[in-house]
Design an enzyme around this catalytic site. Structure first.
Site, PDB file in Angstrom:
ATOM      1  CG  ASP A  85      -9.880  15.711 -15.130  1.00  0.00           C
ATOM      2  OD1 ASP A  85      -9.207  15.089 -15.966  1.00  0.00           O
ATOM      3  OD2 ASP A  85     -10.859  15.217 -14.548  1.00  0.00           O
ATOM      4  NE  ARG A  93      -1.840   1.842   3.553  1.00  0.00           N
ATOM      5  CZ  ARG A  93      -1.538   1.179   4.651  1.00  0.00           C
ATOM      6  NH1 ARG A  93      -2.003  -0.052   4.850  1.00  0.00           N
ATOM      7  NH2 ARG A  93      -0.743   1.695   5.572  1.00  0.00           N
TER       8      ARG A  93
END
Length: 396
Positions: free
Chosen positions: A179, A55
């Site tokens: 974005d 992780r």
């Protein structure tokens, strides 16, 4: 020792194949290995080879993060389990009471995060049409810490001035986030124009094969990168090593894919503009598009997304989607296959009806993601669907 060329000296197509992806030092494999291990042996407590728990960091993910950062010209890249996970993690760098100023035309999932997830946690947001920089300046508040835009926007394909917005953001002490999913670094690199952060749904063009869900953030802001890295690990919305491999594999053909898709989209958009069944076409490559000149300045090509309005509203739009043979009626975009969708009923259903209407997301609006099929085959499919939809809607 082999010579090493800096990323600033290499073209995008070269970076897509090689950045972050040297041959494996153990086997010489030229393709980045998929490291599935969840944990990594340490020589002694606290002393490891750069990885301790998957992780927190994984060799396959590291390769992807370095590659995407290089493509966007940034120093720090972060991969996530989805574009929404990347967005949510970045928003967690803000605090209750902060304000986000958003473009008025964003992906429905981004609007949902702003309005339904972060607002109850004390993060305020408002949206404005960022085509007018004076409107943006007037909409800023003392609490504005982030300006969030898409350009081209989804689904209306507006073009916003990245350099102009970056100047406004810096003067206000806010971050400009772009974005870049629709454009990709093939067509524009927002960090080069002054943006602080680039976000991606790498599910789309970066992967390009519609077989993985993934997201990414890129920045050159060191302090922000440290915080995002902490949150990436703490929140844990990371992609699997196999997903990272798939995105890396897709990125290798990013340049050739996007350039061909843009060429086909330009031809289709031009023909749509002259079709009697079409009321309006939203495509930055058309001289009639309000953002045409700006797109020509800040993009290398107008992109491969097209939105258009059919005459006859929802009945004709629905019939059009039903009649398509090559284009699939499906959400998402940016894959090798061509897709068509109805924003008001599909990708932007979470946006309130009044807001959709104000933006022009009408019942007759359709969005095309142009893929890699033969251009004439794609146009013939669109043309027959338009002709058939109009005839059947009229009772033929």
């Amino acid at each position: 020792m082999k010579p090493h060329l800096g990323h600033d000296k290499l073209g995008l197509d070269t970076l897509a194949i090689h950045a972050g992806q040297p041959p494996d030092p153990t086997s010489g494999a030229v393709m980045t290995p998929i490291v599935l291990s969840s944990t990594f042996a340490q020589e002694r407590p606290g002393h490891h080879k750069g990885f301790e728990y998957s992780r927190s960091g994984n060799p396959t993910r590291k390769a992807l993060e370095e590659c995407i950062a290089a493509l966007e010209g940034g120093r720090h890249g972060f991969a996530f389990g989805s574009g929404s996970a990347a967005t949510a993690t970045l928003l967690h760098t803000l605090r209750p009471g902060d304000h986000v100023l958003s473009g008025d035309d964003v992906y429905g999932g981004t609007f949902r995060l702003f309005d339904k997830v972060m607002r109850p946690m004390g993060l305020a947001s408002t949206s404005v049409d960022m085509s007018d920089l004076d409107v943006v300046r007037e909409a800023l508040t003392p609490a504005t810490r982030m300006i969030w835009i898409e350009t081209p926007t989804n689904p209306m394909l507006k073009i916003f001035d990245i350099a102009g917005l970056a100047e406004i953001a810096r003067a206000h002490g806010a971050l400009l986030v772009v974005d870049n999913t629709f454009a990709t670094p093939v067509l524009q690199r927002p960090l080069d124009l002054g943006a602080h952060v680039v976000a991606h749904s790498s599910t789309k063009y970066l992967n390009g094969h519609s077989d993985v869900v993934s997201g990414a953030l890129v920045t050159s802001e060191d302090a922000l990168a440290e915080r995002v890295g902490f949150l990436q690990n703490a929140i844990g919305a990371v992609p699997s090593p196999f997903d990272c491999y798939l995105v890396l594999r897709g990125i290798k053909t990013l340049g050739v894919r996007v350039r061909q898709q843009c060429a086909s989209a330009a031809l289709i958009a031009g023909r749509l503009a002259g079709h009697p069944a079409v009321q309006a076409v939203h495509y930055p490559g058309l001289p009639t598009h309000a953002g045409h000149a700006l797109a020509a300045r800040q993009m290398r090509a107008p992109g491969a997304m097209i939105s258009f309005v059919v005459r006859g509203g929802l009945p004709v739009a629905s019939r059009f989607l039903e009649r398509l043979a090559i284009f699939a009626c499906a959400e998402s975009l940016g894959g090798v296959e061509s897709l068509a969708e109805h924003p008001a009923l599909m990708t932007h259903a979470s946006v309130p009806a009044a807001a959709r209407e104000a933006l022009g997301i009408a019942d007759g609006l359709l969005r095309l993601s142009v893929g890699l099929e033969a251009t004439e085959d794609l146009w013939n499919d669109v043309a027959q669907a338009l002709d058939g939809a109009q005839g059947r809607a009229a009772g033929a």
